[in-house]
Motif scaffolding. Structure first.
Motif, PDB file in Angstrom:
ATOM      1  N   ARG A  51      -5.474   3.494   7.887  1.00  0.00           N
ATOM      2  CA  ARG A  51      -6.978   3.062   8.249  1.00  0.00           C
ATOM      3  C   ARG A  51      -7.287   1.566   7.429  1.00  0.00           C
ATOM      4  NH1 ARG A  51     -11.342   4.573  11.633  1.00  0.00           N
ATOM      5  NH2 ARG A  51     -10.513   5.823  12.441  1.00  0.00           N
ATOM      6  N   ALA A  52      -6.445   2.203   6.236  1.00  0.00           N
ATOM      7  CA  ALA A  52      -6.133   1.156   5.259  1.00  0.00           C
ATOM      8  C   ALA A  52      -5.364  -0.120   5.569  1.00  0.00           C
ATOM      9  CB  ALA A  52      -5.773   1.487   3.117  1.00  0.00           C
ATOM     10  N   LEU A  53      -4.721   0.459   5.799  1.00  0.00           N
ATOM     11  CA  LEU A  53      -3.577  -1.274   6.454  1.00  0.00           C
ATOM     12  C   LEU A  53      -4.534  -1.968   7.502  1.00  0.00           C
ATOM     13  CD1 LEU A  53       0.261   0.665   6.718  1.00  0.00           C
ATOM     14  CD2 LEU A  53      -0.997  -0.732   5.511  1.00  0.00           C
ATOM     15  N   ALA A  54      -5.005  -0.929   8.825  1.00  0.00           N
ATOM     16  CA  ALA A  54      -5.661  -1.429   9.732  1.00  0.00           C
ATOM     17  C   ALA A  54      -6.871  -2.201   9.294  1.00  0.00           C
ATOM     18  CB  ALA A  54      -6.094  -0.392  10.417  1.00  0.00           C
ATOM     19  N   ALA A  55      -7.348  -2.413   7.949  1.00  0.00           N
ATOM     20  CA  ALA A  55      -8.701  -2.879   7.516  1.00  0.00           C
ATOM     21  C   ALA A  55      -8.168  -3.906   6.929  1.00  0.00           C
ATOM     22  CB  ALA A  55      -9.595  -2.048   6.666  1.00  0.00           C
ATOM     23  N   ALA A  56      -6.979  -4.431   7.253  1.00  0.00           N
ATOM     24  CA  ALA A  56      -6.169  -5.548   5.708  1.00  0.00           C
ATOM     25  C   ALA A  56      -6.395  -6.777   6.752  1.00  0.00           C
ATOM     26  CB  ALA A  56      -4.960  -4.389   4.999  1.00  0.00           C
ATOM     27  N   GLY A  57      -6.048  -6.676   7.618  1.00  0.00           N
ATOM     28  CA  GLY A  57      -6.632  -8.247   8.316  1.00  0.00           C
ATOM     29  C   GLY A  57      -6.221  -7.939   9.263  1.00  0.00           C
ATOM     30  N   ARG A  58      -6.728  -8.746  10.526  1.00  0.00           N
ATOM     31  CA  ARG A  58      -5.951  -8.737  12.310  1.00  0.00           C
ATOM     32  C   ARG A  58      -4.704  -8.488  12.033  1.00  0.00           C
ATOM     33  NH1 ARG A  58      -4.580 -11.739  16.299  1.00  0.00           N
ATOM     34  NH2 ARG A  58      -4.477 -13.616  15.501  1.00  0.00           N
ATOM     35  N   LEU A  91      -5.270   1.854  16.167  1.00  0.00           N
ATOM     36  CA  LEU A  91      -6.289   1.622  15.710  1.00  0.00           C
ATOM     37  C   LEU A  91      -6.309  -0.149  16.078  1.00  0.00           C
ATOM     38  CD1 LEU A  91      -5.840   3.218  12.075  1.00  0.00           C
ATOM     39  CD2 LEU A  91      -8.369   3.512  13.746  1.00  0.00           C
ATOM     40  N   THR A  92      -5.304  -0.652  16.621  1.00  0.00           N
ATOM     41  CA  THR A  92      -5.028  -1.913  16.232  1.00  0.00           C
ATOM     42  C   THR A  92      -4.312  -2.569  17.381  1.00  0.00           C
ATOM     43  OG1 THR A  92      -2.332  -2.177  15.326  1.00  0.00           O
ATOM     44  CG2 THR A  92      -4.181  -1.960  13.484  1.00  0.00           C
ATOM     45  N   GLY A  93      -4.495  -1.579  18.293  1.00  0.00           N
ATOM     46  CA  GLY A  93      -3.610  -2.225  19.215  1.00  0.00           C
ATOM     47  C   GLY A  93      -2.080  -3.584  19.024  1.00  0.00           C
ATOM     48  N   ALA A  94      -1.665  -3.172  17.845  1.00  0.00           N
ATOM     49  CA  ALA A  94      -0.796  -4.445  18.030  1.00  0.00           C
ATOM     50  C   ALA A  94       1.018  -4.263  18.182  1.00  0.00           C
ATOM     51  CB  ALA A  94      -0.481  -4.485  16.516  1.00  0.00           C
ATOM     52  N   PRO A  95       1.567  -4.300  19.061  1.00  0.00           N
ATOM     53  CA  PRO A  95       3.285  -4.194  19.720  1.00  0.00           C
ATOM     54  C   PRO A  95       3.834  -3.573  18.167  1.00  0.00           C
ATOM     55  CG  PRO A  95       2.675  -6.706  19.330  1.00  0.00           C
ATOM     56  CD  PRO A  95       1.306  -6.092  19.418  1.00  0.00           C
ATOM     57  N   VAL A  96       4.927  -2.760  18.154  1.00  0.00           N
ATOM     58  CA  VAL A  96       5.390  -2.480  17.403  1.00  0.00           C
ATOM     59  C   VAL A  96       7.310  -2.738  17.752  1.00  0.00           C
ATOM     60  CG1 VAL A  96       6.525  -0.476  16.027  1.00  0.00           C
ATOM     61  CG2 VAL A  96       3.989  -0.338  17.163  1.00  0.00           C
ATOM     62  N   ARG A  97       7.830  -3.305  16.816  1.00  0.00           N
ATOM     63  CA  ARG A  97       9.220  -3.560  17.025  1.00  0.00           C
ATOM     64  C   ARG A  97       9.859  -2.859  15.611  1.00  0.00           C
ATOM     65  NH1 ARG A  97      11.191  -9.948  17.956  1.00  0.00           N
ATOM     66  NH2 ARG A  97      12.277  -8.218  18.987  1.00  0.00           N
ATOM     67  N   ALA A  98      10.992  -2.592  15.648  1.00  0.00           N
ATOM     68  CA  ALA A  98      12.562  -1.417  15.110  1.00  0.00           C
ATOM     69  C   ALA A  98      13.473  -1.714  15.806  1.00  0.00           C
ATOM     70  CB  ALA A  98      11.612   0.030  15.216  1.00  0.00           C
ATOM     71  N   ALA A  99      14.324  -1.204  15.325  1.00  0.00           N
ATOM     72  CA  ALA A  99      16.146  -1.488  15.910  1.00  0.00           C
ATOM     73  C   ALA A  99      16.114  -0.806  17.014  1.00  0.00           C
ATOM     74  CB  ALA A  99      16.748  -1.671  14.803  1.00  0.00           C
ATOM     75  N   LEU A 100      15.117   0.999  16.711  1.00  0.00           N
ATOM     76  CA  LEU A 100      15.326   1.327  17.992  1.00  0.00           C
ATOM     77  C   LEU A 100      14.780   2.031  19.642  1.00  0.00           C
ATOM     78  CD1 LEU A 100      16.612   5.160  15.898  1.00  0.00           C
ATOM     79  CD2 LEU A 100      18.077   3.325  17.047  1.00  0.00           C
ATOM     80  N   PRO A 101      14.868   1.080  20.226  1.00  0.00           N
ATOM     81  CA  PRO A 101      14.023   1.043  21.213  1.00  0.00           C
ATOM     82  C   PRO A 101      12.246   2.491  21.128  1.00  0.00           C
ATOM     83  CG  PRO A 101      15.662   1.971  22.847  1.00  0.00           C
ATOM     84  CD  PRO A 101      15.928   1.688  21.179  1.00  0.00           C
ATOM     85  N   LEU A 129       0.766  -1.379  -0.011  1.00  0.00           N
ATOM     86  CA  LEU A 129       0.354   0.340   0.054  1.00  0.00           C
ATOM     87  C   LEU A 129       1.492   1.501  -0.190  1.00  0.00           C
ATOM     88  CD1 LEU A 129      -2.861   0.789   0.537  1.00  0.00           C
ATOM     89  CD2 LEU A 129      -2.534   0.974   2.890  1.00  0.00           C
ATOM     90  N   THR A 130       0.670   2.056  -1.063  1.00  0.00           N
ATOM     91  CA  THR A 130       1.745   2.863  -1.251  1.00  0.00           C
ATOM     92  C   THR A 130       0.501   4.677  -0.463  1.00  0.00           C
ATOM     93  OG1 THR A 130       1.875   2.351  -3.354  1.00  0.00           O
ATOM     94  CG2 THR A 130       3.132   4.965  -2.950  1.00  0.00           C
ATOM     95  N   ALA A 131       1.957   4.880   0.493  1.00  0.00           N
ATOM     96  CA  ALA A 131       1.049   6.479   0.665  1.00  0.00           C
ATOM     97  C   ALA A 131       0.989   7.414   0.029  1.00  0.00           C
ATOM     98  CB  ALA A 131       1.948   6.552   2.377  1.00  0.00           C
TER      99      ALA A 131
END
Length: 288
Positions: free
Chosen positions: A65-72, A95-105, A25-27
């Motif tokens: 919102r489109a990303l959040a609607a793509a699935g759980r 929107l999703t409650g999902a955890p986020v992970r990156a290299a930087l805390p 999905l291109t922003a």
């Protein structure tokens, strides 16, 4: 996620399938540095009951919102810290409650209280060569610094005959990436190209521009470009009278020679790349 893309295109709020396990999905943030816009990816094994989002992108409500609607959404991953990849983190998390992970805390987020989407995932920083199990997939994390010090790539084995590699801004779908010096260095970047080149003809899924069928071929082009650019920097230094002793010419003076025709909108990026190349030639590690 089944085999049929939810939408038919990759921009203007529509999702497009680019591999067996990935859709893009291109922003709506096109520009000189972002090309058509930031590519956010939705990953998942066909038939899985959840998805992984890679790079939320800018803080655009429709895009998020489109990303959040793509699935759980089970997990959100981030390739590096630049705002066109990270501005949307907190809104997508809301929107999703999902955890986020990156290299930087500072870009990691725990799963929202009561959310079950990310119950198997913590919010610890990503580690080099870590393997993440999510959305029915194995996602291999590779540290690929150079564009920035925190840049990572994600390899999806089994996604096609040779797998697929999400490279963030380390490799683009067209043109070449900048080195955000001093955070990103050319020595690191060349080492990252060696790592990515070892994956051969995997599919390239970049954060800007179109996907490509042969990662190794693009890596070879990028390396050749860097060698050519270093030769141009050497020639510019010689033309400016620098023989290796005394003070080197300024970054601006070298950029005036090597990037004489660059658009003013990307002059700053050109100067950062010149600074990275001067650092590499005049004292950086692993010089060619």
């Amino acid at each position: 996620m089944d085999d049929t893309p939810t939408w038919d295109q990759g921009r203007n709020g529509e999702l497009r399938r680019v591999s067996a396990f990935a859709s893009v999905l291109t922003a709506p943030n096109p520009g000189p540095m972002t090309l058509d816009g930031t590519n956010s990816y939705v990953l998942g094994l066909p038939g899985a009951d959840s998805v992984v989002v890679v790079d939320p992108g800018p803080a655009d409500e429709g895009h998020l919102r489109a990303l959040a609607a793509a699935g759980r959404v089970e997990l959100v991953l981030v390739t590096h810290h630049h705002p066109d990849h990270t501005e949307g983190i907190d809104r997508l998390h809301a929107l999703t409650g999902a955890p986020v992970r990156a290299a930087l805390p500072e870009f990691c987020r725990d799963a929202a209280p009561g959310a079950d989407a990310g119950s198997a995932h913590g919010a610890q920083p990503l580690g080099d060569r870590e393997v993440i199990r999510a959305a029915g997939l194995l996602v291999h994390v590779l540290s690929t610094p150079g564009h920035t010090s925190d840049s990572v790539s994600f390899f999806l084995p089994g996604d096609g005959a040779r797998g697929a590699m999400l490279t963030g801004d380390t490799l683009l779908g067209r043109g070449t990436t900048i080195l955000d010096f001093p955070d990103g260095t050319l020595g690191d970047y060349l080492a990252s190209l060696e790592i990515l080149g070892g994956f051969g003809a995997a599919r390239l899924l970049p954060a800007h521009g179109p996907d490509h069928a042969d990662l190794g071929a693009v890596v070879a082009q990028y390396r050749a470009h860097r060698v050519e650019r270093l030769d141009q920097i050497r020639a510019a230094l010689a033309g400016l009278g620098f023989d290796g002793s005394g003070a080197a010419p300024s970054v601006a003076a070298v950029a005036d020679v090597v990037y004489a025709d660059v658009d003013p909108s990307v002059r700053g990026a050109a100067e950062r790349s010149v600074a990275a190349q001067l650092h590499y030639l005049l004292g950086g590690p692993g010089r060619l």
